[in-house]
Design a protein around this motif. Sequence first.
Motif, PDB file in Angstrom:
ATOM      1  N   THR A   1       0.836  -1.186  -0.006  1.00  0.00           N
ATOM      2  CA  THR A   1      -0.060  -0.046   0.125  1.00  0.00           C
ATOM      3  C   THR A   1       0.787   1.434   0.160  1.00  0.00           C
ATOM      4  O   THR A   1       0.242   2.429  -0.304  1.00  0.00           O
ATOM      5  N   ARG A   2       2.279   1.112   0.030  1.00  0.00           N
ATOM      6  CA  ARG A   2       2.924   2.203   0.044  1.00  0.00           C
ATOM      7  C   ARG A   2       3.199   2.746  -1.404  1.00  0.00           C
ATOM      8  O   ARG A   2       3.416   3.837  -1.915  1.00  0.00           O
ATOM      9  N   VAL A   3       3.142   1.615  -2.309  1.00  0.00           N
ATOM     10  CA  VAL A   3       3.181   1.890  -3.788  1.00  0.00           C
ATOM     11  C   VAL A   3       2.024   2.538  -4.246  1.00  0.00           C
ATOM     12  O   VAL A   3       2.082   3.817  -5.155  1.00  0.00           O
ATOM     13  N   THR A   4       0.907   2.007  -4.083  1.00  0.00           N
ATOM     14  CA  THR A   4      -0.397   2.537  -4.764  1.00  0.00           C
ATOM     15  C   THR A   4      -1.368   2.482  -3.513  1.00  0.00           C
ATOM     16  O   THR A   4      -1.699   1.549  -2.781  1.00  0.00           O
ATOM     17  N   PRO A   5      -2.437   3.541  -3.153  1.00  0.00           N
ATOM     18  CA  PRO A   5      -3.511   3.645  -2.281  1.00  0.00           C
ATOM     19  C   PRO A   5      -4.384   2.680  -2.698  1.00  0.00           C
ATOM     20  O   PRO A   5      -5.043   3.145  -3.426  1.00  0.00           O
ATOM     21  N   TYR A   6      -4.605   1.478  -2.230  1.00  0.00           N
ATOM     22  CA  TYR A   6      -5.897   0.683  -2.650  1.00  0.00           C
ATOM     23  C   TYR A   6      -6.947   1.422  -2.156  1.00  0.00           C
ATOM     24  O   TYR A   6      -6.804   1.982  -0.994  1.00  0.00           O
ATOM     25  N   ASP A   7      -8.247   1.027  -2.586  1.00  0.00           N
ATOM     26  CA  ASP A   7      -9.495   1.651  -1.861  1.00  0.00           C
ATOM     27  C   ASP A   7      -9.496   0.890  -0.364  1.00  0.00           C
ATOM     28  O   ASP A   7      -9.916   1.687   0.402  1.00  0.00           O
ATOM     29  N   TRP A   8      -9.431  -0.341  -0.628  1.00  0.00           N
ATOM     30  CA  TRP A   8      -9.074  -0.866   0.798  1.00  0.00           C
ATOM     31  C   TRP A   8      -8.003  -2.273   0.568  1.00  0.00           C
ATOM     32  O   TRP A   8      -8.148  -2.666  -0.397  1.00  0.00           O
ATOM     33  N   CYS A   9      -7.841  -2.782   1.874  1.00  0.00           N
ATOM     34  CA  CYS A   9      -7.517  -4.296   1.905  1.00  0.00           C
ATOM     35  C   CYS A   9      -7.930  -5.078   2.939  1.00  0.00           C
ATOM     36  O   CYS A   9      -8.697  -4.509   3.809  1.00  0.00           O
ATOM     37  N   VAL A  10      -7.823  -6.311   2.818  1.00  0.00           N
ATOM     38  CA  VAL A  10      -8.379  -7.211   3.560  1.00  0.00           C
ATOM     39  C   VAL A  10      -7.292  -8.437   4.243  1.00  0.00           C
ATOM     40  O   VAL A  10      -6.540  -8.612   3.640  1.00  0.00           O
ATOM     41  N   THR A  11      -7.338  -8.334   5.654  1.00  0.00           N
ATOM     42  CA  THR A  11      -6.433  -9.310   6.362  1.00  0.00           C
ATOM     43  C   THR A  11      -6.624 -10.744   6.080  1.00  0.00           C
ATOM     44  O   THR A  11      -7.458 -11.087   5.522  1.00  0.00           O
ATOM     45  N   GLU A  12      -5.424 -11.623   6.329  1.00  0.00           N
ATOM     46  CA  GLU A  12      -5.634 -12.781   6.359  1.00  0.00           C
ATOM     47  C   GLU A  12      -6.730 -13.154   7.425  1.00  0.00           C
ATOM     48  O   GLU A  12      -7.199 -12.562   8.396  1.00  0.00           O
ATOM     49  N   PHE A  13      -7.203 -14.471   7.155  1.00  0.00           N
ATOM     50  CA  PHE A  13      -8.521 -14.889   7.891  1.00  0.00           C
ATOM     51  C   PHE A  13      -8.338 -14.867   9.427  1.00  0.00           C
ATOM     52  O   PHE A  13      -7.199 -15.552   9.813  1.00  0.00           O
ATOM     53  N   VAL A  14      -9.371 -14.553  10.230  1.00  0.00           N
ATOM     54  CA  VAL A  14      -9.360 -14.998  11.747  1.00  0.00           C
ATOM     55  C   VAL A  14     -10.223 -16.215  11.755  1.00  0.00           C
ATOM     56  O   VAL A  14     -11.451 -16.025  11.548  1.00  0.00           O
ATOM     57  N   ARG A  15      -9.968 -17.431  12.353  1.00  0.00           N
ATOM     58  CA  ARG A  15     -10.498 -18.467  12.330  1.00  0.00           C
ATOM     59  C   ARG A  15     -11.512 -18.386  13.571  1.00  0.00           C
ATOM     60  O   ARG A  15     -10.847 -18.116  14.901  1.00  0.00           O
ATOM     61  N   VAL A  16     -12.909 -18.502  13.237  1.00  0.00           N
ATOM     62  CA  VAL A  16     -13.574 -18.610  14.446  1.00  0.00           C
ATOM     63  C   VAL A  16     -14.141 -20.212  14.709  1.00  0.00           C
ATOM     64  O   VAL A  16     -14.722 -20.824  13.874  1.00  0.00           O
ATOM     65  N   SER A  17     -13.860 -20.520  16.113  1.00  0.00           N
ATOM     66  CA  SER A  17     -14.090 -21.832  16.310  1.00  0.00           C
ATOM     67  C   SER A  17     -15.088 -21.908  17.290  1.00  0.00           C
ATOM     68  O   SER A  17     -16.259 -21.875  17.324  1.00  0.00           O
ATOM     69  N   ASN A  18     -14.440 -22.330  18.680  1.00  0.00           N
ATOM     70  CA  ASN A  18     -15.565 -22.706  19.753  1.00  0.00           C
ATOM     71  C   ASN A  18     -16.004 -21.518  20.878  1.00  0.00           C
ATOM     72  O   ASN A  18     -16.632 -21.666  21.368  1.00  0.00           O
ATOM     73  N   THR A  19     -15.064 -20.445  20.630  1.00  0.00           N
ATOM     74  CA  THR A  19     -15.086 -19.442  21.737  1.00  0.00           C
ATOM     75  C   THR A  19     -15.236 -18.084  21.049  1.00  0.00           C
ATOM     76  O   THR A  19     -14.951 -17.970  19.868  1.00  0.00           O
ATOM     77  N   VAL A  20     -15.681 -17.012  21.722  1.00  0.00           N
ATOM     78  CA  VAL A  20     -15.961 -15.595  21.257  1.00  0.00           C
ATOM     79  C   VAL A  20     -14.316 -15.291  21.418  1.00  0.00           C
ATOM     80  O   VAL A  20     -13.736 -15.543  22.776  1.00  0.00           O
ATOM     81  N   LEU A  21     -13.720 -14.965  20.532  1.00  0.00           N
ATOM     82  CA  LEU A  21     -12.167 -14.526  20.538  1.00  0.00           C
ATOM     83  C   LEU A  21     -11.765 -13.247  21.298  1.00  0.00           C
ATOM     84  O   LEU A  21     -12.775 -12.396  21.217  1.00  0.00           O
ATOM     85  N   PRO A  22     -10.799 -13.211  21.964  1.00  0.00           N
ATOM     86  CA  PRO A  22     -10.496 -11.864  22.549  1.00  0.00           C
ATOM     87  C   PRO A  22      -9.789 -11.056  21.666  1.00  0.00           C
ATOM     88  O   PRO A  22      -9.569 -11.389  20.499  1.00  0.00           O
ATOM     89  N   SER A  23      -9.825  -9.729  21.996  1.00  0.00           N
ATOM     90  CA  SER A  23      -9.404  -8.663  21.081  1.00  0.00           C
ATOM     91  C   SER A  23      -8.159  -8.789  20.654  1.00  0.00           C
ATOM     92  O   SER A  23      -7.780  -8.438  19.477  1.00  0.00           O
ATOM     93  N   ARG A  24      -7.165  -9.405  21.520  1.00  0.00           N
ATOM     94  CA  ARG A  24      -5.888  -9.631  20.967  1.00  0.00           C
ATOM     95  C   ARG A  24      -5.688 -10.499  19.790  1.00  0.00           C
ATOM     96  O   ARG A  24      -4.794 -10.132  19.203  1.00  0.00           O
ATOM     97  N   VAL A  25      -6.792 -11.249  19.487  1.00  0.00           N
ATOM     98  CA  VAL A  25      -6.477 -12.285  18.250  1.00  0.00           C
ATOM     99  C   VAL A  25      -6.518 -11.344  17.143  1.00  0.00           C
ATOM    100  O   VAL A  25      -6.059 -11.371  16.307  1.00  0.00           O
ATOM    101  N   TYR A  26      -7.565 -10.512  17.059  1.00  0.00           N
ATOM    102  CA  TYR A  26      -7.879  -9.322  16.175  1.00  0.00           C
ATOM    103  C   TYR A  26      -6.605  -8.523  15.824  1.00  0.00           C
ATOM    104  O   TYR A  26      -6.317  -8.367  14.712  1.00  0.00           O
ATOM    105  N   THR A  27      -5.983  -8.000  16.766  1.00  0.00           N
ATOM    106  CA  THR A  27      -5.086  -7.207  16.819  1.00  0.00           C
ATOM    107  C   THR A  27      -3.738  -7.638  16.547  1.00  0.00           C
ATOM    108  O   THR A  27      -2.707  -7.076  15.808  1.00  0.00           O
TER     109      THR A  27
END
Length: 320
Positions: free
Chosen positions: A22-48
């Motif tokens: 994104t330093r080369v060209t400002p994309y309209d937006w980008c998307v992260t690698e996936f966060v896997r949702v399994s058996n629990t509600v994930l804490p904030s630190r997983v997302y960050t």
Amino acid sequence: MPRLLLAPMEGLVDAVMRDVLTRVTPYDWCVTEFVRVSNTVLPSRVYTRVAPELLAGARTPAGTLVRVQLLGSDPERMGACAEKLARLQPAGIDLNFGCPAPMVNRHGGGSVLLDEPERLFRIVQAVRTGISGRVPLTAKMRLGVRDTHRAIEAAQALADGGAELLVVHARTKEEGYRPPAHWPWIARIAEAVKIPVVANGEVWTVEDYRRCVAESGCRQLMLGRGAVADPFLAERIRASEAGQAPSRAEDDWARLLPLIGHFWQGVLHKVEQHHAPGRIKQWLNFLRRTFPQAELLHQQVRPLRTAHDVEAALRAAGAC
């Protein structure tokens, strides 16, 4: 001008690579690698951890908006995790129904769900309820598992469930990343849903972009491996659309070298040193598709095992 998005690519486009591209060209937006949702509600630190940009206004250092992708198959847990994620104010939440990886599919996630349109609907609906309109909601799909016979039905389920935009990777799960991408199918899906559709798959050059637009009818594209192989691809596409002569790949190596050095420093900061050589070799392996100079540098770096030796080679090449 076309809307250009940077794709989520597991094990390839992490926060370090997003920063560089994104330093080369400002994309309209980008998307992260996936966060896997399994058996629990994930804490904030997983997302960050997956999206450190959440700690900086959900933008890359260059200012590109970052959406966070969730992957899972249980509607209730997906909705609960989305509600928690929405509190962190990402630029949007994306749902992964496109990953073809066997390990992901064995656990009922990613593209294998395309055989279950009713569950797709319930997942998106639950996420939509969980986020309560606080952030945009998008979804990414393929054309099916083994064939395309449920592609339209799956796309309609995602749209009816509440997705505001749909990215379509124009291959089935079984086709993986083998060419060709079936861009005309994207046009069929776009005709069948009432939300914007973004084309994805097998766009490596400006010429590919033009053919994809012509065959899919979409002027909105998500760039994946093509952007990794040519970090200037989005810039070239925008220049072409503006009627300007895009720069030539052979002239851009000098521009790319500092970015390779920046990437290397970012990798060293993120991972243990013995893992760092693999990351730079991975990127150079993509870059050599576009840049002859990357082929030579890849040959020099490939046999090296330590971060110290890799850095010496990069410094000799002018990247550090």
